[in-house]
Structure formats: C-alpha cells, structure tokens
Motif scaffolding. Structure first.
Motif, PDB file in Angstrom:
ATOM      1  N   ARG A  50       0.830  -1.209   0.000  1.00 21.87           N
ATOM      2  CA  ARG A  50       0.000   0.000   0.000  1.00 21.87           C
ATOM      3  C   ARG A  50       0.859   1.251   0.000  1.00 21.87           C
ATOM      4  O   ARG A  50       0.478   2.285  -0.543  1.00 21.87           O
ATOM      5  N   SER A  51       2.061   1.177   0.592  1.00 25.40           N
ATOM      6  CA  SER A  51       2.940   2.352   0.580  1.00 25.40           C
ATOM      7  C   SER A  51       3.412   2.654  -0.840  1.00 25.40           C
ATOM      8  O   SER A  51       3.488   3.828  -1.245  1.00 25.40           O
ATOM      9  N   ALA A  52       3.729   1.616  -1.630  1.00 24.42           N
ATOM     10  CA  ALA A  52       4.129   1.837  -3.024  1.00 24.42           C
ATOM     11  C   ALA A  52       2.959   2.386  -3.830  1.00 24.42           C
ATOM     12  O   ALA A  52       3.139   3.276  -4.674  1.00 24.42           O
ATOM     13  N   LEU A  53       1.770   1.890  -3.573  1.00 28.35           N
ATOM     14  CA  LEU A  53       0.590   2.392  -4.275  1.00 28.35           C
ATOM     15  C   LEU A  53       0.347   3.850  -3.928  1.00 28.35           C
ATOM     16  O   LEU A  53       0.075   4.682  -4.821  1.00 28.35           O
ATOM     17  N   ARG A  54       0.469   4.205  -2.642  1.00 22.28           N
ATOM     18  CA  ARG A  54       0.257   5.600  -2.229  1.00 22.28           C
ATOM     19  C   ARG A  54       1.276   6.528  -2.899  1.00 22.28           C
ATOM     20  O   ARG A  54       0.946   7.645  -3.287  1.00 22.28           O
ATOM     21  N   GLU A  55       2.533   6.068  -3.025  1.00 20.97           N
ATOM     22  CA  GLU A  55       3.553   6.888  -3.666  1.00 20.97           C
ATOM     23  C   GLU A  55       3.184   7.162  -5.117  1.00 20.97           C
ATOM     24  O   GLU A  55       3.324   8.289  -5.614  1.00 20.97           O
ATOM     25  N   ALA A  56       2.688   6.145  -5.811  1.00 22.47           N
ATOM     26  CA  ALA A  56       2.271   6.328  -7.196  1.00 22.47           C
ATOM     27  C   ALA A  56       1.087   7.279  -7.289  1.00 22.47           C
ATOM     28  O   ALA A  56       1.031   8.149  -8.169  1.00 22.47           O
ATOM     29  N   LEU A  57       0.144   7.160  -6.369  1.00 22.69           N
ATOM     30  CA  LEU A  57      -1.035   8.030  -6.387  1.00 22.69           C
ATOM     31  C   LEU A  57      -0.654   9.475  -6.103  1.00 22.69           C
ATOM     32  O   LEU A  57      -1.238  10.402  -6.665  1.00 22.69           O
ATOM     33  N   ARG A  58       0.352   9.680  -5.233  1.00 19.85           N
ATOM     34  CA  ARG A  58       0.812  11.046  -4.959  1.00 19.85           C
ATOM     35  C   ARG A  58       1.418  11.675  -6.202  1.00 19.85           C
ATOM     36  O   ARG A  58       1.240  12.871  -6.473  1.00 19.85           O
ATOM     37  N   VAL A  59       2.159  10.890  -6.970  1.00 20.44           N
ATOM     38  CA  VAL A  59       2.739  11.407  -8.215  1.00 20.44           C
ATOM     39  C   VAL A  59       1.624  11.812  -9.179  1.00 20.44           C
ATOM     40  O   VAL A  59       1.658  12.890  -9.784  1.00 20.44           O
ATOM     41  N   LEU A  60       0.608  10.972  -9.314  1.00 23.13           N
ATOM     42  CA  LEU A  60      -0.506  11.275 -10.210  1.00 23.13           C
ATOM     43  C   LEU A  60      -1.258  12.516  -9.757  1.00 23.13           C
ATOM     44  O   LEU A  60      -1.713  13.317 -10.578  1.00 23.13           O
ATOM     45  N   GLU A  61      -1.364  12.695  -8.445  1.00 23.74           N
ATOM     46  CA  GLU A  61      -2.035  13.884  -7.931  1.00 23.74           C
ATOM     47  C   GLU A  61      -1.213  15.133  -8.235  1.00 23.74           C
ATOM     48  O   GLU A  61      -1.760  16.180  -8.599  1.00 23.74           O
ATOM     49  N   THR A  62       0.108  15.012  -8.137  1.00 22.92           N
ATOM     50  CA  THR A  62       0.982  16.150  -8.403  1.00 22.92           C
ATOM     51  C   THR A  62       0.899  16.594  -9.856  1.00 22.92           C
ATOM     52  O   THR A  62       0.937  17.795 -10.147  1.00 22.92           O
ATOM     53  N   ILE A  63       0.767  15.651 -10.783  1.00 21.87           N
ATOM     54  CA  ILE A  63       0.739  16.009 -12.202  1.00 21.87           C
ATOM     55  C   ILE A  63      -0.670  16.293 -12.701  1.00 21.87           C
ATOM     56  O   ILE A  63      -0.881  16.508 -13.897  1.00 21.87           O
ATOM     57  N   GLY A  64      -1.640  16.325 -11.786  1.00 28.77           N
ATOM     58  CA  GLY A  64      -2.960  16.815 -12.132  1.00 28.77           C
ATOM     59  C   GLY A  64      -3.886  15.836 -12.831  1.00 28.77           C
ATOM     60  O   GLY A  64      -4.812  16.262 -13.519  1.00 28.77           O
ATOM     61  N   VAL A  65      -3.666  14.531 -12.650  1.00 28.70           N
ATOM     62  CA  VAL A  65      -4.579  13.572 -13.265  1.00 28.70           C
ATOM     63  C   VAL A  65      -5.349  12.758 -12.234  1.00 28.70           C
ATOM     64  O   VAL A  65      -6.120  11.864 -12.603  1.00 28.70           O
ATOM     65  N   LEU A  66      -5.167  13.082 -10.972  1.00 29.97           N
ATOM     66  CA  LEU A  66      -5.871  12.345  -9.930  1.00 29.97           C
ATOM     67  C   LEU A  66      -6.082  13.255  -8.736  1.00 29.97           C
ATOM     68  O   LEU A  66      -5.235  14.085  -8.422  1.00 29.97           O
ATOM     69  N   VAL A  67      -7.212  13.107  -8.082  1.00 27.43           N
ATOM     70  CA  VAL A  67      -7.458  13.799  -6.830  1.00 27.43           C
ATOM     71  C   VAL A  67      -7.858  12.760  -5.793  1.00 27.43           C
ATOM     72  O   VAL A  67      -8.629  11.839  -6.087  1.00 27.43           O
TER      73      VAL A  67
END
Length: 261
Positions: A50-67
C-alpha cells in the motif's frame, strides 16, 4: 466496463504502478471521473504494498490527473480528473527557478502563445468570456487593489483570454508559462517607483487589448499583446540571451523599475 487490473513487477514498484495506471488510461479503461478501487483492494490486485501504491497516487495527484480524498463516504478515495493547468504551472515555475529554461526563452514562448491566444479570441470569445475578462479589469482598476492582488488578476486576465481562444492546449500552455514568471512579475511590480502610474499604464493596455478582442480585430490584438508582454516581461530579460556555455543556473532578478506588463 470495469478496468482490468494485473499484478506488476516488484522492482521500482511505484513507477510500475504508474505505468499500469497509464496503460489503463491510454486504453480507455480509465476516464476522467472514474474512481480507483480502494487502496486495500487495489494494492493486492496489483501485487504491491500500500505504501508503493500511495507513492504512485501522490505522483498522479501532483501532475494533475488524480485527486484523492481521505476518509469515508461517497467522496472518499482517488478519482481520475483532468486538471493540467495548475500542475504544468507548478512544474514550469520550478524549472524556471532552477534555470532549466532561461527567461529569454520563456519570453519568446509567451509571445508566441499569447499572440495566438489574442488573435483567436477575437474570433471565438463569447459574450460570457468578454464579460468575465471585463470584470477582471474592473477589479484591477479599484483604487485599493494591492500589488499581489493586481498580479493575480493580471494572470487571470491573460488566462481568461487564452481560454476564450477555443484552443484548450494553447490555454493550458499560456497559463503554465504565465504562472512560471508570476513570482518575478510580482517582484518587479513591487519594485515600481510609482505604483499608481504603473498600474494605470497597465490597465490602459489591458483595456485596449480587450477592446480589440471585442471588436474582432485579431491581428491588431496580437500585435498589441506582443508589445504589452515585451514591455514588461522584457524588462526581466537580459538584452543578450545567455549561451548554453555560460548560462546562469538561476533566473535573473527583477528589475528595479518595471515599465509595463
């Protein structure tokens, strides 16, 4: 149709998670508005922590494709969105500050983009677009407007015109480039020896630009937009563009006496 999830390889796990999510978007399995499964479900399906998944989701949030929204309820979890303006603006602002792009290149890119924006807006801007831009100018002309407020409204005006051009990519790039120099423009405005006179001159130029857009005179609006940008942004740029060999890693500081926007 629900997206099909498959485990990813374990090396550089969060990057592989990003690749898997990108595959789903490119394939059309994930679209703007779609929600990702909860972390507790998605992590084991992908075969990652889950920590690796959260890191990926944070990257997607930073680049504006996920909230992502924490907690419980209908709004909780991660949702695919389309929000490139803020993400690109933040990214470009950091790279300008780091010296990845010199101010001369930023100036020339801004001139090209905004010439196109103002000329196209003269053809495509709606009555609602023009009314929004006019309201922005009205607020810029209020006697008690502060310099930071003026700078924010200035940015808004240029982005509003770009959005009214009918070209979403041009709008996004214009917003990102204008955002990248917002701190430098603010410093220059704050350094103005006669702020009321500076504000009045900028307001007169903005008003003339909006008038040309309203009248549908695209070529004249483009020419004035270039003059307007070079008049102020140009004061932030050295007269001689730096060569790759001797380019300073940090952008030039704000001038002591800005002359325009």
């Amino acid at each position: 149709m629900a997206a099909e999830w498959r485990p990813v390889r374990q090396s550089r796990t969060h990057e592989l998670v990003l690749e898997r999510i990108e595959e789903q978007v490119v394939a059309g399995e994930l679209k703007a508005g779609d929600r990702l499964p909860p972390e507790r479900e998605l992590a084991p399906v992908l075969g990652v922590s889950r920590s690796a998944l959260r890191e990926a989701l944070r990257v997607l949030e930073t680049i504006g494709v996920l909230v992502a929204h924490a907690g419980r309820g209908p709004d909780a979890g991660a949702r695919i969105v389309r929000n490139p303006d803020d993400a690109l603006g933040r990214l470009l602002r950091l790279h300008v500050a780091l010296g990845s792009y010199n101010l001369h290149d930023v100036l020339e890119a801004r001139v090209v983009l905004e010439r196109s924006s103002f000329e196209a807006a003269a053809t495509h801007a709606s009555a609602e677009d023009l009314a929004e831009a006019e309201e922005t100018l009205r607020r810029m002309q209020e006697p008690d407007v502060t310099v930071p407020e003026f700078n924010d409204l200035d940015t808004s005006f240029h982005v509003q015109i770009a959005r009214s051009s009918g070209n979403q990519l041009t709008s996004t790039l214009t917003s990102a480039v204008r955002e990248s120099v917002r701190p430098l423009i603010l410093q220059a405005l704050e350094a103005a020896e006669d702020w009321p006179a500076t504000a009045a001159a900028l307001n007169a130029e903005h008003t003339a630009l909006l008038t040309l857009v309203r009248e549908g005179d695209g070529p004249a609006a483009a020419d004035l937009a270039e003059q307007h940008i070079r008049g102020f942004h140009g004061t932030l740029v050295p007269d001689t563009p730096p060569s790759p060999a001797d380019e300073n890693p940090s952008p030039a500081g704000a001038p002591s006496s800005p002359a325009g926007d």
